[in-house]
Write a protein that holds these residues in place. Structure first.
Motif, PDB file in Angstrom:
ATOM      1  N   MET A 166       0.827  -1.204   0.000  1.00 42.80           N
ATOM      2  CA  MET A 166       0.000   0.000   0.000  1.00 42.80           C
ATOM      3  C   MET A 166       0.862   1.255   0.000  1.00 42.80           C
ATOM      4  O   MET A 166       0.637   2.202  -0.757  1.00 42.80           O
ATOM      5  CB  MET A 166      -0.902  -0.017   1.233  1.00 42.80           C
ATOM      6  CG  MET A 166      -1.724   1.238   1.412  1.00 42.80           C
ATOM      7  SD  MET A 166      -3.025   1.368   0.204  1.00 42.80           S
ATOM      8  CE  MET A 166      -4.066   0.005   0.739  1.00 42.80           C
ATOM      9  N   ILE A 167       1.864   1.258   0.848  1.00 42.92           N
ATOM     10  CA  ILE A 167       2.743   2.414   0.950  1.00 42.92           C
ATOM     11  C   ILE A 167       3.520   2.619  -0.356  1.00 42.92           C
ATOM     12  O   ILE A 167       3.697   3.738  -0.833  1.00 42.92           O
ATOM     13  CB  ILE A 167       3.706   2.259   2.135  1.00 42.92           C
ATOM     14  CG1 ILE A 167       2.911   2.252   3.450  1.00 42.92           C
ATOM     15  CG2 ILE A 167       4.738   3.380   2.151  1.00 42.92           C
ATOM     16  CD1 ILE A 167       3.752   1.944   4.670  1.00 42.92           C
ATOM     17  N   ALA A 168       3.960   1.524  -0.951  1.00 40.04           N
ATOM     18  CA  ALA A 168       4.731   1.621  -2.188  1.00 40.04           C
ATOM     19  C   ALA A 168       3.913   2.264  -3.296  1.00 40.04           C
ATOM     20  O   ALA A 168       4.419   3.073  -4.079  1.00 40.04           O
ATOM     21  CB  ALA A 168       5.211   0.234  -2.610  1.00 40.04           C
ATOM     22  N   VAL A 169       2.634   1.930  -3.374  1.00 42.76           N
ATOM     23  CA  VAL A 169       1.782   2.515  -4.412  1.00 42.76           C
ATOM     24  C   VAL A 169       1.717   4.031  -4.252  1.00 42.76           C
ATOM     25  O   VAL A 169       1.877   4.781  -5.214  1.00 42.76           O
ATOM     26  CB  VAL A 169       0.358   1.923  -4.336  1.00 42.76           C
ATOM     27  CG1 VAL A 169      -0.585   2.693  -5.251  1.00 42.76           C
ATOM     28  CG2 VAL A 169       0.380   0.458  -4.733  1.00 42.76           C
ATOM     29  N   ARG A 170       1.481   4.487  -3.041  1.00 41.35           N
ATOM     30  CA  ARG A 170       1.338   5.928  -2.813  1.00 41.35           C
ATOM     31  C   ARG A 170       2.644   6.669  -3.048  1.00 41.35           C
ATOM     32  O   ARG A 170       2.645   7.815  -3.498  1.00 41.35           O
ATOM     33  CB  ARG A 170       0.830   6.177  -1.392  1.00 41.35           C
ATOM     34  CG  ARG A 170       0.628   7.656  -1.093  1.00 41.35           C
ATOM     35  CD  ARG A 170      -0.363   8.284  -2.071  1.00 41.35           C
ATOM     36  NE  ARG A 170      -0.477   9.724  -1.904  1.00 41.35           N
ATOM     37  CZ  ARG A 170       0.188  10.616  -2.616  1.00 41.35           C
ATOM     38  NH1 ARG A 170       1.026  10.207  -3.549  1.00 41.35           N
ATOM     39  NH2 ARG A 170       0.021  11.901  -2.399  1.00 41.35           N
ATOM     40  N   ASP A 171       3.754   6.025  -2.775  1.00 43.76           N
ATOM     41  CA  ASP A 171       5.042   6.689  -2.941  1.00 43.76           C
ATOM     42  C   ASP A 171       5.397   6.931  -4.404  1.00 43.76           C
ATOM     43  O   ASP A 171       6.135   7.858  -4.715  1.00 43.76           O
ATOM     44  CB  ASP A 171       6.152   5.859  -2.288  1.00 43.76           C
ATOM     45  CG  ASP A 171       6.212   6.078  -0.781  1.00 43.76           C
ATOM     46  OD1 ASP A 171       5.592   7.048  -0.300  1.00 43.76           O
ATOM     47  OD2 ASP A 171       6.866   5.281  -0.084  1.00 43.76           O
ATOM     48  N   VAL A 172       4.931   6.086  -5.318  1.00 42.95           N
ATOM     49  CA  VAL A 172       5.321   6.241  -6.719  1.00 42.95           C
ATOM     50  C   VAL A 172       4.250   6.885  -7.578  1.00 42.95           C
ATOM     51  O   VAL A 172       4.470   7.113  -8.769  1.00 42.95           O
ATOM     52  CB  VAL A 172       5.717   4.878  -7.340  1.00 42.95           C
ATOM     53  CG1 VAL A 172       6.916   4.288  -6.626  1.00 42.95           C
ATOM     54  CG2 VAL A 172       4.546   3.903  -7.326  1.00 42.95           C
ATOM     55  N   VAL A 173       3.096   7.186  -6.998  1.00 44.57           N
ATOM     56  CA  VAL A 173       2.011   7.790  -7.774  1.00 44.57           C
ATOM     57  C   VAL A 173       1.580   9.100  -7.117  1.00 44.57           C
ATOM     58  O   VAL A 173       1.219   9.110  -5.939  1.00 44.57           O
ATOM     59  CB  VAL A 173       0.799   6.838  -7.863  1.00 44.57           C
ATOM     60  CG1 VAL A 173      -0.349   7.510  -8.617  1.00 44.57           C
ATOM     61  CG2 VAL A 173       1.195   5.532  -8.544  1.00 44.57           C
ATOM     62  N   PRO A 174       1.605  10.224  -7.837  1.00 39.78           N
ATOM     63  CA  PRO A 174       1.161  11.496  -7.267  1.00 39.78           C
ATOM     64  C   PRO A 174      -0.335  11.474  -6.996  1.00 39.78           C
ATOM     65  O   PRO A 174      -1.089  10.735  -7.625  1.00 39.78           O
ATOM     66  CB  PRO A 174       1.531  12.526  -8.336  1.00 39.78           C
ATOM     67  CG  PRO A 174       1.576  11.738  -9.602  1.00 39.78           C
ATOM     68  CD  PRO A 174       2.067  10.380  -9.231  1.00 39.78           C
ATOM     69  N   GLU A 175      -0.753  12.323  -6.087  1.00 37.73           N
ATOM     70  CA  GLU A 175      -2.142  12.319  -5.637  1.00 37.73           C
ATOM     71  C   GLU A 175      -3.143  12.479  -6.768  1.00 37.73           C
ATOM     72  O   GLU A 175      -4.183  11.823  -6.809  1.00 37.73           O
ATOM     73  CB  GLU A 175      -2.332  13.424  -4.596  1.00 37.73           C
ATOM     74  CG  GLU A 175      -3.713  13.464  -3.971  1.00 37.73           C
ATOM     75  CD  GLU A 175      -3.821  14.543  -2.916  1.00 37.73           C
ATOM     76  OE1 GLU A 175      -4.827  15.266  -2.910  1.00 37.73           O
ATOM     77  OE2 GLU A 175      -2.869  14.665  -2.111  1.00 37.73           O
ATOM     78  N   LYS A 176      -2.842  13.355  -7.730  1.00 36.80           N
ATOM     79  CA  LYS A 176      -3.783  13.615  -8.821  1.00 36.80           C
ATOM     80  C   LYS A 176      -3.991  12.400  -9.710  1.00 36.80           C
ATOM     81  O   LYS A 176      -5.006  12.308 -10.422  1.00 36.80           O
ATOM     82  CB  LYS A 176      -3.281  14.781  -9.668  1.00 36.80           C
ATOM     83  CG  LYS A 176      -2.070  14.451 -10.529  1.00 36.80           C
ATOM     84  CD  LYS A 176      -1.630  15.626 -11.378  1.00 36.80           C
ATOM     85  CE  LYS A 176      -0.467  15.218 -12.283  1.00 36.80           C
ATOM     86  NZ  LYS A 176      -0.870  14.192 -13.266  1.00 36.80           N
ATOM     87  N   ASP A 177      -3.053  11.452  -9.700  1.00 36.88           N
ATOM     88  CA  ASP A 177      -3.150  10.267 -10.563  1.00 36.88           C
ATOM     89  C   ASP A 177      -3.622   9.029  -9.815  1.00 36.88           C
ATOM     90  O   ASP A 177      -3.641   7.932 -10.394  1.00 36.88           O
ATOM     91  CB  ASP A 177      -1.784   9.964 -11.198  1.00 36.88           C
ATOM     92  CG  ASP A 177      -1.396  10.991 -12.240  1.00 36.88           C
ATOM     93  OD1 ASP A 177      -2.306  11.574 -12.853  1.00 36.88           O
ATOM     94  OD2 ASP A 177      -0.176  11.218 -12.442  1.00 36.88           O
ATOM     95  N   LEU A 178      -3.997   9.176  -8.542  1.00 37.06           N
ATOM     96  CA  LEU A 178      -4.367   7.997  -7.763  1.00 37.06           C
ATOM     97  C   LEU A 178      -5.571   7.267  -8.347  1.00 37.06           C
ATOM     98  O   LEU A 178      -5.592   6.035  -8.408  1.00 37.06           O
ATOM     99  CB  LEU A 178      -4.651   8.388  -6.308  1.00 37.06           C
ATOM    100  CG  LEU A 178      -3.429   8.517  -5.404  1.00 37.06           C
ATOM    101  CD1 LEU A 178      -3.853   8.972  -4.014  1.00 37.06           C
ATOM    102  CD2 LEU A 178      -2.665   7.192  -5.323  1.00 37.06           C
ATOM    103  N   THR A 179      -6.587   8.006  -8.765  1.00 38.49           N
ATOM    104  CA  THR A 179      -7.775   7.349  -9.320  1.00 38.49           C
ATOM    105  C   THR A 179      -7.414   6.523 -10.548  1.00 38.49           C
ATOM    106  O   THR A 179      -7.845   5.376 -10.696  1.00 38.49           O
ATOM    107  CB  THR A 179      -8.848   8.387  -9.686  1.00 38.49           C
ATOM    108  OG1 THR A 179      -9.280   9.055  -8.498  1.00 38.49           O
ATOM    109  CG2 THR A 179     -10.052   7.705 -10.341  1.00 38.49           C
TER     110      THR A 179
END
Length: 492
Positions: free
Chosen positions: A126-139
């Protein structure tokens, strides 16, 4: 297409996505094979459910400690270590079978070991996903992960059923191989986490994530609804396999039916951005509850695969969008130094009671019959939906998170982990307030690949993303697409 852009321009996310996709496919192969193998060596329906329950209970007990470790240790090495442990556990099934000593006790041991390793993997993923993807691209990233998981859910059960007819051990050998490939891909990730906050400013309590989560009213309302639906979805997987088997269906036919869940998930993932913009979060969750109640009632009246399959497509369709809504809210709002514990606390709320689902389903089918078991599950889903309607409709903050995320960051290439700044970001919208003492930052560090994310392939989607425990192709609302390798049964 934004999702494709992320895969093209971010090598680390691409490796992570490929890792979780391969692993999820392997998990779907053994998902169907586990209960079939128990039945084929003389086990009862209750014993088939016990294997799944042992795995789920192990994950539940280790959730909070796993989140604490993910917040403090090298997440990449945690994931690689968990994959290697699971490789050995799954590979032991073909080995012991070749020696002629395969029995219920060994399958239970494998379920416990894999469940423990999966519990450690999930929050790190879970943490790895958030670290490599900026907030605007999460969806977009979560949608891409959900689509990969859905494709695996479509292909995996059918392929697993077919492999089982060739040799009952083949699905487990393929699953073990998927863990090995996943570990190799994860080792090639070059990005590293951003600088951690000072130890003196860190909340090191094991329950810090759970404490934070209990103050997020909108998110908590969604998770409590998910917890109720999840026990139904976890029981539905075992009930489906056992009832079809008792009606005379073979492994290939059962796999084809379960693959219909993958069709529904693929369609739901493809439609997720459009649906999220048009259906408020609360109504989306209540729609899921109503569809599940109706669908399970239909299952009580038939065991014909050509009837069950299309209904299953509809039942699963709304799960990916709901999973993305919850996963995005958690990733955007949770403080970076708490995200591992927040993700595991979310999973604990959603899957705690669901751990009993497979065992209860097997016992009910043995004592009441499949038809009455389906009716009991349909009634439970209806009650949960009605009881949850008031708290869900009173909170609208989950919808506000989507609007905030659109303007959170400028367009551009997703930064590597090492380039990410220290946690800063927009304050949580009203109704999802951070706990006292927590930083104003909403930048999480984070899914089913929900989970699962959910990115749901290696860990649990899990992963928190709404109703539905980790295992099983019938996740009502799978966790954010984080790689969640899933053993038999359940939903998100």
């Amino acid at each position: 297409m934004k999702g494709a852009g992320i895969l093209r321009t971010n090598p680390d996310f691409r490796r992570f996505w490929l890792s979780s996709t391969l692993s999820t496919l392997g998990s779907q192969l053994s998902l169907l094979a586990f209960p079939l193998l128990v039945l084929s060596i003389g086990g009862s329906a209750a014993q088939a459910g016990t294997v799944a329950t042992c795995s789920l209970v192990t994950r539940t007990l280790l959730r909070l400690p796993a989140g604490h470790l993910a917040d403090r240790l090298d997440r990449r090495m945690i994931m690689v270590g968990a994959d290697l442990v699971r490789l050995v556990a799954l590979a032991s099934i073909p080995l012991v079978s070749a020696l002629g000593d395969l029995g219920q006790a060994h399958l239970l041991a494998v379920a416990v070991v894999e469940g423990a390793a999966t519990a450690l993997f999930a929050p790190a993923a879970m943490i790895a996903v958030r670290d490599v993807v900026p907030e605007k691209d999460l969806t977009d990233a979560l949608s891409r992960s959900q689509a990969a998981m859905a494709s695996s859910s479509l292909i995996g059960p059918f392929l697993g059923g077919w492999l089982f007819t060739l040799d009952p051990i083949l699905p487990f050998a393929a699953d073990a191989l998927s863990y090995g490939l996943s570990a190799v891909l994860l080792l090639r990730i070059t990005a590293r986490p951003p600088q951690e906050i000072a130890e003196s400013e860190r909340d090191n309590r094991l329950t810090a994530g759970l404490r934070w989560l209990t103050r997020q009213r909108a998110l908590l309302a969604a998770l409590l609804f998910a917890a109720g639906i999840n026990i139904v979805s976890a029981a539905a997987q075992t009930t489906m396999v056992v009832s079809l088997r008792q009606s005379g269906a073979g492994g290939t036919a059962i796999g084809a039916v379960m693959a219909c869940a993958g069709v529904g998930a693929m369609l739901g993932a493809a439609s997720a951005p459009w649906l999220i913009k048009r259906i408020p979060a609360a109504r989306l969750f209540l729609l899921i509850g109503a569809v599940w109640a109706i669908g399970l009632a239909v299952f009580s009246g038939t065991t014909h695969p050509w009837t069950i399959g299309p209904v299953l497509v509809v039942v699963v369709f709304f799960s990916p969008p709901a999973g993305i809504v919850v996963g995005r809210a958690m990733l955007v709002l949770a403080p970076r130094d708490l995200l591992g514990r927040v993700s595991t606390a979310t999973g604990l709320l959603m899957a705690g009671l669901a751990s009993l689902g497979p065992l209860l389903a097997g016992s009910f089918v043995d004592s009441l019959g499949a038809s009455r078991t389906w009716l009991a599950l349909a009634g439970t889903a209806a009650v949960v939906t009605v009881v949850s309607s008031v708290p869900l409709l009173c909170e609208t903050s989950l919808d506000a998170v989507a609007d905030d995320a659109k303007n959170a960051e400028p367009a551009g290439r997703p930064p590597a982990l090492k380039d990410l700044p220290a946690p800063t970001g927009p304050k949580p919208p009203a109704g999802l307030k951070a706990p006292a003492g927590a930083p104003d930052s909403a930048d999480p560090v984070g899914a089913g690949l929900a989970d699962r994310p959910a990115v749901e392939a290696h860990g649990d989607p899990a992963a928190p993303s709404g109703p539905g425990p980790e295992p099983g192709p019938v996740d009502p609302v799978a966790s954010p697409p984080v790689p969640v390798h899933r053993p038999p049964t359940g939903a998100a």
